[in-house]
Design an enzyme around this catalytic site. Sequence first.
Site, mmCIF file in Angstrom:
data_model
loop_
_atom_site.group_PDB
_atom_site.id
_atom_site.type_symbol
_atom_site.label_atom_id
_atom_site.label_comp_id
_atom_site.label_asym_id
_atom_site.label_seq_id
_atom_site.Cartn_x
_atom_site.Cartn_y
_atom_site.Cartn_z
ATOM 1 N N LYS A 87 -14.985 1.216 -4.502
ATOM 2 C CA LYS A 87 -15.704 0.353 -5.439
ATOM 3 C C LYS A 87 -15.324 0.755 -6.857
ATOM 4 O O LYS A 87 -15.534 1.887 -7.284
ATOM 5 C CB LYS A 87 -17.221 0.485 -5.246
ATOM 6 N N LYS A 121 -14.122 -3.348 -3.295
ATOM 7 C CA LYS A 121 -14.866 -4.193 -4.212
ATOM 8 C C LYS A 121 -14.436 -3.874 -5.648
ATOM 9 O O LYS A 121 -14.375 -2.700 -6.013
ATOM 10 C CB LYS A 121 -16.371 -3.940 -4.048
#
Length: 329
Positions: free
Chosen positions: A196, A254
Amino acid sequence: MYPLRRNRRLRTNEAIRSLVRETIITPNDFLVPLFVVEGKGIKDEIASMPNYFRYSLDLLENEVKELWKLGLKSVLLFVKVPDNLKDNKGKEALNPNGLMQRAIKTVKNACPDMLVMTDVALDPYSIYGHDGIIENGMIVNDSTGNFLAEMSVSHAKAGANFVAPSDMMDGRILTIREALEDEGFINTGIMSYSAKYASAFYGPFRDALESAPVDMVDIPKDKKTYQMDCANRLEAIRETEMDIDEGADIVMVKPGLSYLDILRDIKNEVHVPVAVYQVSGEYAMIKAAAEKGWLNHDQIMMETTTAFKRAGADLIASYFAKDIVKLIS
């Protein structure tokens, strides 16, 4: 003599293109993010995410039933916590009658077979909008990890099938896995946000939950001390492999569109399902450009989604999921 092979023969019409298409999108590809709020009768459109809504529990039930009828079998729950329940340590997250816990039960009561994944992070509960506990102006890693483990157990007790830690604290997957095992939740899975990045694409999401980091003296103004540097590639593989070693069942990249290289790298390296999150900023850009008439909404929606799956995604968390399934059906 012209070569005997003419590649265009396989592009002549839609029938042959469909037959030889390598990447196919189906309802089984999607996780559907859902935003939940307190109250009744609330379906509140998010200003920076046109045609996406926050739902109160009564209307969440209706939405989940509709998703199931469309063939969408998994939801990823996020809650918008009232300001008066926020603090530095997120104690409301452990409330067995908290909004997330009630949302899990609402989904399961409405649709028992729906797979429920839950956001495990402190930022919705934090007065500072950070994913961790703050002490002496710093995000403390291990105390946060222990708290996230308690939060995960609370979600499992409410009926969650998977917990999805999105915080990027070091070692938290092992801490969560051990806590779940100790409490007997051996079948509760972990989908780790393993790679992320500290991205500028999260803005509309933070609007949706009012969870942006606050601008205060003596605390970090962004999440760069724990989320990954967008310039780094090999680090993503290290992070992901560590999470798998610690017990992650599914790993995630992400954001999505700007990190397709990372998605492919990870898919090539690991042997667990790989998810990708088409984040709020990506959604908002497509919506805004389509509203201006600059892009064809449905074509761009499908092209970007296909790119995720072509790059290696086994699961796609997308705000477009419902629209895509309606289109392809």
